[in-house]
Every structure is written in C-alpha cells, then in structure tokens.
Write a protein that holds these residues in place. Structure first.
Motif, PDB file in Angstrom:
ATOM      1  N   GLY A   1       0.720  -1.278   0.059  1.00  0.00           N
ATOM      2  CA  GLY A   1       0.115   0.096   0.212  1.00  0.00           C
ATOM      3  C   GLY A   1       0.890   1.341  -0.093  1.00  0.00           C
ATOM      4  O   GLY A   1       0.217   2.465  -0.010  1.00  0.00           O
ATOM      5  N   SER A   2       2.204   1.252   0.129  1.00  0.00           N
ATOM      6  CA  SER A   2       2.797   2.398   0.154  1.00  0.00           C
ATOM      7  C   SER A   2       2.659   3.096  -1.229  1.00  0.00           C
ATOM      8  O   SER A   2       2.977   2.528  -2.422  1.00  0.00           O
ATOM      9  CB  SER A   2       4.519   1.987   0.629  1.00  0.00           C
ATOM     10  OG  SER A   2       4.672   1.382   1.528  1.00  0.00           O
ATOM     11  N   GLN A   3       2.998   4.359  -0.993  1.00  0.00           N
ATOM     12  CA  GLN A   3       2.719   5.283  -2.318  1.00  0.00           C
ATOM     13  C   GLN A   3       4.230   5.477  -2.882  1.00  0.00           C
ATOM     14  O   GLN A   3       5.183   5.501  -2.119  1.00  0.00           O
ATOM     15  CB  GLN A   3       2.181   6.642  -2.074  1.00  0.00           C
ATOM     16  CG  GLN A   3       0.632   6.558  -1.566  1.00  0.00           C
ATOM     17  CD  GLN A   3      -0.269   6.097  -2.600  1.00  0.00           C
ATOM     18  OE1 GLN A   3      -0.407   6.070  -3.567  1.00  0.00           O
ATOM     19  NE2 GLN A   3      -0.736   4.931  -2.027  1.00  0.00           N
ATOM     20  N   ILE A   4       4.325   5.401  -4.027  1.00  0.00           N
ATOM     21  CA  ILE A   4       5.794   5.597  -4.760  1.00  0.00           C
ATOM     22  C   ILE A   4       5.289   6.437  -6.077  1.00  0.00           C
ATOM     23  O   ILE A   4       4.458   6.457  -6.921  1.00  0.00           O
ATOM     24  CB  ILE A   4       6.386   4.256  -5.185  1.00  0.00           C
ATOM     25  CG1 ILE A   4       7.854   4.330  -5.522  1.00  0.00           C
ATOM     26  CG2 ILE A   4       5.259   3.467  -6.145  1.00  0.00           C
ATOM     27  CD1 ILE A   4       8.410   3.008  -5.575  1.00  0.00           C
ATOM     28  N   ILE A   5       6.570   7.222  -6.361  1.00  0.00           N
ATOM     29  CA  ILE A   5       6.806   8.078  -7.526  1.00  0.00           C
ATOM     30  C   ILE A   5       7.909   7.564  -8.099  1.00  0.00           C
ATOM     31  O   ILE A   5       9.014   7.784  -7.648  1.00  0.00           O
ATOM     32  CB  ILE A   5       6.816   9.574  -7.187  1.00  0.00           C
ATOM     33  CG1 ILE A   5       5.516   9.950  -6.381  1.00  0.00           C
ATOM     34  CG2 ILE A   5       7.066  10.347  -8.405  1.00  0.00           C
ATOM     35  CD1 ILE A   5       5.304  11.366  -5.880  1.00  0.00           C
ATOM     36  N   TRP A   6       7.842   7.493  -9.522  1.00  0.00           N
ATOM     37  CA  TRP A   6       9.085   7.207 -10.118  1.00  0.00           C
ATOM     38  C   TRP A   6       9.085   8.074 -11.427  1.00  0.00           C
ATOM     39  O   TRP A   6       8.080   8.217 -12.294  1.00  0.00           O
ATOM     40  CB  TRP A   6       8.963   5.625 -10.567  1.00  0.00           C
ATOM     41  CG  TRP A   6       9.417   5.162 -11.781  1.00  0.00           C
ATOM     42  CD1 TRP A   6      10.919   5.330 -12.034  1.00  0.00           C
ATOM     43  CD2 TRP A   6       9.164   4.634 -13.073  1.00  0.00           C
ATOM     44  NE1 TRP A   6      11.079   4.881 -13.449  1.00  0.00           N
ATOM     45  CE2 TRP A   6      10.141   4.319 -13.999  1.00  0.00           C
ATOM     46  CE3 TRP A   6       7.997   4.090 -13.335  1.00  0.00           C
ATOM     47  CZ2 TRP A   6      10.240   3.772 -15.097  1.00  0.00           C
ATOM     48  CZ3 TRP A   6       7.838   3.454 -14.446  1.00  0.00           C
ATOM     49  CH2 TRP A   6       8.898   3.392 -15.416  1.00  0.00           C
ATOM     50  N   ASP A   7      10.104   8.586 -11.896  1.00  0.00           N
ATOM     51  CA  ASP A   7      10.491   9.437 -12.998  1.00  0.00           C
ATOM     52  C   ASP A   7      11.425   8.949 -13.947  1.00  0.00           C
ATOM     53  O   ASP A   7      12.434   8.236 -13.612  1.00  0.00           O
ATOM     54  CB  ASP A   7      11.315  10.645 -12.450  1.00  0.00           C
ATOM     55  CG  ASP A   7      10.490  11.750 -11.691  1.00  0.00           C
ATOM     56  OD1 ASP A   7       9.133  11.533 -11.724  1.00  0.00           O
ATOM     57  OD2 ASP A   7      10.952  12.603 -11.203  1.00  0.00           O
ATOM     58  N   GLY A   8      10.819   8.705 -15.203  1.00  0.00           N
ATOM     59  CA  GLY A   8      11.793   8.278 -16.029  1.00  0.00           C
ATOM     60  C   GLY A   8      12.269   9.148 -17.198  1.00  0.00           C
ATOM     61  O   GLY A   8      11.088  10.164 -17.435  1.00  0.00           O
ATOM     62  N   PHE A   9      12.836   9.319 -18.215  1.00  0.00           N
ATOM     63  CA  PHE A   9      13.090  10.302 -19.367  1.00  0.00           C
ATOM     64  C   PHE A   9      12.069   9.853 -20.275  1.00  0.00           C
ATOM     65  O   PHE A   9      11.570   8.743 -20.732  1.00  0.00           O
ATOM     66  CB  PHE A   9      14.455  10.124 -19.938  1.00  0.00           C
ATOM     67  CG  PHE A   9      15.359  10.860 -19.154  1.00  0.00           C
ATOM     68  CD1 PHE A   9      15.557  12.385 -18.956  1.00  0.00           C
ATOM     69  CD2 PHE A   9      16.491  10.009 -18.527  1.00  0.00           C
ATOM     70  CE1 PHE A   9      16.346  12.990 -18.373  1.00  0.00           C
ATOM     71  CE2 PHE A   9      17.593  10.940 -17.751  1.00  0.00           C
ATOM     72  CZ  PHE A   9      17.354  12.061 -17.583  1.00  0.00           C
ATOM     73  N   ASN A  10      11.600  10.965 -20.950  1.00  0.00           N
ATOM     74  CA  ASN A  10      10.840  10.629 -21.978  1.00  0.00           C
ATOM     75  C   ASN A  10      11.236  10.175 -23.194  1.00  0.00           C
ATOM     76  O   ASN A  10      12.136  10.789 -23.563  1.00  0.00           O
ATOM     77  CB  ASN A  10       9.729  11.973 -22.164  1.00  0.00           C
ATOM     78  CG  ASN A  10       8.859  11.852 -23.369  1.00  0.00           C
ATOM     79  OD1 ASN A  10       8.137  10.938 -23.463  1.00  0.00           O
ATOM     80  ND2 ASN A  10       8.776  12.812 -24.230  1.00  0.00           N
ATOM     81  N   SER A  11      10.663   9.236 -23.800  1.00  0.00           N
ATOM     82  CA  SER A  11      11.148   8.639 -25.013  1.00  0.00           C
ATOM     83  C   SER A  11      10.015   8.468 -26.113  1.00  0.00           C
ATOM     84  O   SER A  11       9.253   7.725 -25.539  1.00  0.00           O
ATOM     85  CB  SER A  11      12.176   7.554 -24.852  1.00  0.00           C
ATOM     86  OG  SER A  11      12.644   7.014 -26.263  1.00  0.00           O
ATOM     87  N   ALA A  12      10.074   8.827 -27.232  1.00  0.00           N
ATOM     88  CA  ALA A  12       9.220   8.484 -28.307  1.00  0.00           C
ATOM     89  C   ALA A  12       9.083   7.034 -28.647  1.00  0.00           C
ATOM     90  O   ALA A  12       8.088   6.517 -28.970  1.00  0.00           O
ATOM     91  CB  ALA A  12       9.152   9.412 -29.719  1.00  0.00           C
ATOM     92  N   ALA A  13      10.019   6.399 -28.422  1.00  0.00           N
ATOM     93  CA  ALA A  13      10.247   4.999 -28.777  1.00  0.00           C
ATOM     94  C   ALA A  13       9.780   4.114 -27.453  1.00  0.00           C
ATOM     95  O   ALA A  13       9.880   2.713 -27.553  1.00  0.00           O
ATOM     96  CB  ALA A  13      11.758   4.776 -29.103  1.00  0.00           C
ATOM     97  N   ASP A  14       9.481   4.507 -26.448  1.00  0.00           N
ATOM     98  CA  ASP A  14       9.092   3.982 -25.084  1.00  0.00           C
ATOM     99  C   ASP A  14       7.994   4.092 -24.926  1.00  0.00           C
ATOM    100  O   ASP A  14       7.180   5.132 -24.805  1.00  0.00           O
ATOM    101  CB  ASP A  14      10.158   4.409 -23.925  1.00  0.00           C
ATOM    102  CG  ASP A  14       9.934   3.496 -22.865  1.00  0.00           C
ATOM    103  OD1 ASP A  14       9.471   2.229 -22.954  1.00  0.00           O
ATOM    104  OD2 ASP A  14      10.056   4.106 -21.864  1.00  0.00           O
ATOM    105  N   THR A  15       7.071   2.895 -24.693  1.00  0.00           N
ATOM    106  CA  THR A  15       5.529   3.150 -24.260  1.00  0.00           C
ATOM    107  C   THR A  15       5.368   3.380 -22.874  1.00  0.00           C
ATOM    108  O   THR A  15       6.002   2.703 -21.990  1.00  0.00           O
ATOM    109  CB  THR A  15       4.958   1.697 -24.881  1.00  0.00           C
ATOM    110  OG1 THR A  15       5.082   1.514 -26.252  1.00  0.00           O
ATOM    111  CG2 THR A  15       3.400   1.912 -24.239  1.00  0.00           C
TER     112      THR A  15
END
Length: 348
Positions: free
Chosen positions: A312-326
């Motif tokens: 139930g722990s909340q989590i925030i994850w950042d990833g670089f935006n990429s047009a090739a990545d869904t």
C-alpha cells in the motif's frame, strides 16, 4: 574589482520576546563564495540576513566581515550591498540616478560617479536604459537596476533577499543565471535567501537548509540533495519517496521493501526502518519492486509515474520521456529496481 571579504557568523541568535527565531547559527563563508539560505517561511533565514545587514541586532553571537567585528556596527558602516524582493527603487529617479544614489551620498565626485554608473549599467546589460524611470522598465530590468545600485559602492558582501520571487518563471530562470554570472565575474561574497529549492541548488556554491531557526545542514548542492543529513532536509529538498522497510541483516544493511531485497552496504539498526528514495533513482526492470500504476504525468523531458506497492505504500518514479518507449498506463503492473547506494536512511 569589487572588494570581497570573508564572513563569519558565530553562535548567532535572535529572539522577539518569547519567540526564538534563530538559534545557535554558525557559518563560515569564504571570500567570493555564493551561499544560499534555503527554507520554508518562518524558518529564520531572512532574520539571519537582516542581522548581517545590521537591520536587526543579534540577541547573542558575533558577526565578523573580513576580520572585523561588525556585530554592533551601524548598517552604513558595514559596507554591505542589499537587494530586496520588491526592488525598492526610487520612482522619481532614473535608472542611472538610482544606480548612482549610494555613490552620491558617499560624496563621490560627479565624473567618477558617472563612470561607475555607466560601468554598472553595462555590467547588468542595460547601458541604454540609464535615462528611463522605474515605471518604464520591466520587473526583470528593475531588479537588475537594484542589483547595480547595490554593487556600485563596491560592497564587501552582497545580500539578496528573495530578489526573484516577484518575477514570472522564465524571467526568474534567466535572471538567476545572470546574477550568478555577475557574482562570479566580480568575485563578491554573496548570501542569497530563497524558499525555492531549485533556485538554491542551481546557483550556489553551498546551501544552508534552515528549519525552525537552526541550520539543519550546510553543504554543496549535490551533498544536500543526494546525502541529506536529517529527515527534514530529505523531505524539504526535492521530491522524496518514503518507503517502510525491514532490516534483515543490520551489519550489511540488508533490507526488505515490500518483499524486494536490497543491500545498502552500511550499518543499520535492527527492525523496521523508513528509507527515502528520489523518483529518478528507480529504473524499470523485469523483476524488483512490484508497483501498480495509479497515474502518469507528462512533464516534457520526464514522465512521472505515480503508483503503489503491494503493502500500500505510495511511490513516485521518474523516467526520461522517449518517443520509442511506451508509457505505462493506469492499472499496469511494473517492476522497479534501485541501487542500495541511492536509498537514504530517514529519521522519523
């Protein structure tokens, strides 16, 4: 070249009646160093600045500039330049007259004063605006003039009290870079007060994070962000995930986070513990922390994913935006991994 000096604050305290707003504040600033005082409203940062300027008298402690004790000295004798949030330009004087005001009060001759004013207007990139009145200038231009006025008398120390908070976002980013460039060019010792963590981290040699009148941590921007010394610093600076964990092997720092095991390679107390992790520390993998996606925010270069763990722990994850990545979608199950060196032990 501006006359620059060291600044030492020793055991500085300030009380207003029963309210103790600054407590045992100590700071050594090297000549030419750029220091930011960072913290929430009411933490005491502006009070520290006003004591350095001489606008407030310390309840205890000492202020030394360039080896000279100025604790009881009047503001005028301290040779300090000050830039305020609200510009504080004289509306009935032109930009050039505002810049030269302190020089005129000091009795500098007209020719020398005119030369210094021209030098300052060129320094701030407004050589053609000397004849304009404040109402004819934009907010950013007015703040540049205020900066030039503070620098014209060649102060030993420059103090800036949230000088960018009244400006819009794009102007703030541009002007803070210009202030830093001018400060480096002149080599002037500078204290910058702000509540904006991005501002402090981007332009400072060192940052002082203040909390309830105390300097919680003093360090370089990477030290403050990557190795916060207290739970408050960890939570106040940047976005932070708070992850409940169980210490499996205290000596090696072997922990379990919602069933995902990771080694921190440092000693930890036995039993339950709370760990902190920056959103950018996670990477998507085939196995790891099992996260159910609650939502995705597109932030230009970065995609921010919000989700929750199996406990139930909340989590925030950042990833670089990429047009090739869904991008993941709400309800998706993803696995995230993190290096133990990126986990921060937090004090509850």
């Amino acid at each position: 070249m501006t006359d620059t000096s060291s600044l030492t604050l020793s055991g500085l305290e300030k009380s207003f009646g029963e309210n103790r707003v600054v407590r045992d504040f100590n700071l050594d600033v090297q000549p030419g160093e750029f220091i930011s005082l960072l913290g929430p409203s009411g933490c005491g940062k502006t009070t520290v600045l006003r004591m350095i300027a001489g606008f407030e008298t310390p309840s205890a402690g000492q202020i030394v500039i360039g080896g000279q004790d100025v604790t009881r000295m009047t503001p005028a004798r301290r040779r300090i330049g000050m830039v305020f949030q609200a510009y504080a330009l004289f509306p009935n004087l032109t930009a050039a007259e505002n810049v030269g005001f302190g020089l005129k009060v000091a009795g500098v001759r007209r020719a020398a004063r005119a030369a210094r004013v021209a030098e300052m207007l060129a320094l701030i990139g407004l050589p053609e605006k000397g004849g304009h009145y404040p109402f004819e200038l934009s907010g950013g231009q007015q703040q540049r003039v205020a900066l030039a006025r503070a620098l014209a008398p060649q102060p030993r120390v420059l103090l800036l009290d949230e000088p960018l908070s009244a400006l819009d976002a794009k102007v703030r980013v541009r002007l803070r870079a210009e202030i830093r460039e001018i400060q480096k060019r002149l080599g002037i010792t500078t204290i910058f007060v702000t509540h904006d963590q991005e501002e402090a981290l981007s332009i400072s040699d060192r940052v002082v994070v203040m909390h309830e009148g105390v300097a919680d941590q003093i360090g370089t921007p990477p030290e403050i962000y990557n190795r916060p010394a207290t739970g408050f610093v960890a939570s106040f600076v940047g976005t932070l995930n708070r992850l409940p964990a169980e210490v499996l092997v205290p000596v090696a720092g072997h922990v379990s986070i919602a069933g995902y095991e990771v080694v921190l390679n440092r000693n930890l107390p036995a039993g339950p513990i709370t760990l902190g992790a920056r959103p950018e520390a996670f990477r998507r993998a085939d196995s790891g922390l099992r996260v159910t996606v609650d939502g995705v925010e597109f932030m230009g270069a970065v995609r921010r994913v919000r989700g929750h763990l199996e406990d139930g722990s909340q989590i925030i994850w950042d990833g670089f935006n990429s047009a090739a990545d869904t991008a993941p979608e709400r309800g998706d199950r993803v696995a995230l991994q993190i290096d133990g060196r990126d986990l921060i032990s937090l004090e509850d």
